[in-house]
Design a protein around this motif. Structure first.
Motif, PDB file in Angstrom:
ATOM      1  N   GLU A 150      -3.940   7.959   4.498  1.00  0.00           N
ATOM      2  CA  GLU A 150      -3.035   6.949   5.409  1.00  0.00           C
ATOM      3  C   GLU A 150      -3.063   5.787   4.190  1.00  0.00           C
ATOM      4  OE1 GLU A 150      -0.139   5.262   7.508  1.00  0.00           O
ATOM      5  OE2 GLU A 150      -0.991   7.123   7.648  1.00  0.00           O
ATOM      6  N   SER A 151      -4.104   5.606   3.408  1.00  0.00           N
ATOM      7  CA  SER A 151      -4.169   4.143   2.396  1.00  0.00           C
ATOM      8  C   SER A 151      -4.664   4.540   1.059  1.00  0.00           C
ATOM      9  CB  SER A 151      -4.852   3.269   3.201  1.00  0.00           C
ATOM     10  OG  SER A 151      -5.125   2.178   2.311  1.00  0.00           O
ATOM     11  N   TRP A 196      -4.831   2.396  -1.264  1.00  0.00           N
ATOM     12  CA  TRP A 196      -5.896   1.132  -1.228  1.00  0.00           C
ATOM     13  C   TRP A 196      -7.274   1.608  -0.835  1.00  0.00           C
ATOM     14  CZ3 TRP A 196      -2.441  -3.663   0.171  1.00  0.00           C
ATOM     15  CH2 TRP A 196      -1.389  -3.653  -0.630  1.00  0.00           C
ATOM     16  N   ARG A 197      -7.125   2.142   0.230  1.00  0.00           N
ATOM     17  CA  ARG A 197      -8.798   2.521   0.643  1.00  0.00           C
ATOM     18  C   ARG A 197      -9.329   3.669  -0.037  1.00  0.00           C
ATOM     19  NH1 ARG A 197      -7.312   2.610   5.934  1.00  0.00           N
ATOM     20  NH2 ARG A 197      -6.712   4.754   5.952  1.00  0.00           N
ATOM     21  N   ASP A 252       0.834  -1.004  -0.200  1.00  0.00           N
ATOM     22  CA  ASP A 252      -0.129   0.075   0.104  1.00  0.00           C
ATOM     23  C   ASP A 252       0.982   1.309  -0.114  1.00  0.00           C
ATOM     24  OD1 ASP A 252      -2.207   1.600   0.135  1.00  0.00           O
ATOM     25  OD2 ASP A 252      -2.971   0.892   2.098  1.00  0.00           O
ATOM     26  N   TYR A 290       0.303  -5.507   3.493  1.00  0.00           N
ATOM     27  CA  TYR A 290      -0.917  -4.583   4.029  1.00  0.00           C
ATOM     28  C   TYR A 290      -0.497  -3.570   4.843  1.00  0.00           C
ATOM     29  CZ  TYR A 290      -3.962  -8.224   1.800  1.00  0.00           C
ATOM     30  OH  TYR A 290      -4.347  -8.680   0.555  1.00  0.00           O
ATOM     31  N   GLU A 291       0.494  -2.713   4.559  1.00  0.00           N
ATOM     32  CA  GLU A 291       1.054  -1.541   5.006  1.00  0.00           C
ATOM     33  C   GLU A 291       1.501  -0.358   4.131  1.00  0.00           C
ATOM     34  OE1 GLU A 291       4.221  -1.453   7.982  1.00  0.00           O
ATOM     35  OE2 GLU A 291       4.407  -3.866   7.367  1.00  0.00           O
ATOM     36  N   PRO A 292       1.551   0.717   3.910  1.00  0.00           N
ATOM     37  CA  PRO A 292       1.943   1.746   3.357  1.00  0.00           C
ATOM     38  C   PRO A 292       3.486   1.795   3.317  1.00  0.00           C
ATOM     39  CG  PRO A 292       0.783   2.894   4.891  1.00  0.00           C
ATOM     40  CD  PRO A 292       0.548   1.398   5.331  1.00  0.00           C
ATOM     41  N   SER A 308       0.902   5.583   1.198  1.00  0.00           N
ATOM     42  CA  SER A 308       0.277   6.645   2.003  1.00  0.00           C
ATOM     43  C   SER A 308       0.251   7.841   0.896  1.00  0.00           C
ATOM     44  CB  SER A 308       1.096   6.946   3.254  1.00  0.00           C
ATOM     45  OG  SER A 308       0.970   6.329   4.313  1.00  0.00           O
TER      46      SER A 308
END
Length: 275
Positions: free
Chosen positions: A137-138, A140-141, A124, A206-208, A126
């Motif tokens: 922050e994401s 992907w979101r 992901d 699964y983290e930026p 930011s």
């Protein structure tokens, strides 16, 4: 010793380039080299690159003709450099200091259980503004990307789900890439689809791990779909149709199958991710 290559494509990137380069040299994982090709810059980009090449013995400027676009530039670098692992680097972002370390750890875990297979990991991002102030922050979101539903060639064909600056992949993945790539929409999704097509492993982190800078010169930016009104979506319907046509044309070049199949998996993805 395994060789890790960071492939950097530049073009008129003087404004943000030093911040990105400094973030490479702040990485906790140190065993890598940078290979850069400039696409004909007319600003101070080339002078900045020469400055870093003089300062660091793992910074290499490749001299060959302009490729006329970021996709072709990145793919030319991939063809020119031999390594065990590859990462793409945009000129205007900033990497989290543990980016490479986390990605190397992840891909080696995959390789232990899948010896000899093409493997690719991505993360992901930011979303930040030109001054690195946080927008979201994401990514992907924002773009409603769910990598857990895109793990096969059939599924992954439904969406452009990887961002090049977050990718790390092995030599076997490079060997799976189809050239020429004239039907590719962008280098990143082409490579990911080639890996899936060859039954390789594509895994998400699964983290930026990247600060993805948004500014007026972005080649590719973030789509804030959630902010679009229904009227704006209707106005953009032509753009959407063209984008889907280009995406399917790319899939067809890789032997994906019928348009019906593409639309079916696109619909299935939408059903799984509908909020």
């Amino acid at each position: 010793m395994q060789k890790t290559a960071i492939l950097l494509a530049t073009y008129n990137g003087e404004e943000y380039l030093k911040t990105q380069l400094d973030s490479l040299y702040e990485q906790t994982f140190k065993d890598w080299s940078v290979y850069v090709h400039d696409d004909g810059s007319t600003d101070q980009t080339c002078n900045i690159l020469k400055e870093y090449a003089a300062r660091y013995d793992n910074f290499f400027i490749l001299d060959y003709p302009a490729q006329h676009g970021s996709k072709n530039n990145f793919l030319s670098l991939l063809q020119a450099v031999n390594a065990d692992y590859y990462l793409f680097c945009d000129q205007d972002d900033k990497w989290r200091t543990d980016k490479i370390e986390k990605q190397i750890t992840k891909i080696r875990e995959i390789e232990r259980d899948n010896s000899g297979k093409p493997a690719l990991v991505f993360s992901d991002l930011s979303v930040v503004d030109g001054d690195l102030n946080l927008i979201n922050e994401s990514m992907w979101r924002v773009e409603r990307i769910h990598p857990e539903y895109l793990t096969t060639f059939d599924e992954g064909g439904a969406l452009e789900f990887v961002t090049g600056c977050t990718m790390l992949f092995n030599k076997q993945a490079k060997d799976a890439v189809v050239f020429p790539a004239d039907k590719a929409v962008m280098h990143d999704i082409w490579i990911a689809l080639c890996v899936l097509r060859s039954e390789g492993i594509v895994k998400a982190i699964y983290e930026p791990l990247v600060y993805y800078r948004q500014h007026e010169k972005n080649v590719v930016g973030v789509n804030h779909w959630a902010q679009y009104s229904r009227i704006k979506r209707l106005i953009n319907i032509k753009k959407s149709i063209v984008a889907n046509y280009k995406h399917y044309r790319m899939l067809r070049a890789l032997g994906y199958g019928s348009l019906f199949k593409y639309l079916r998996y696109k619909r299935l993805y939408g059903e799984k991710t509908r909020i």
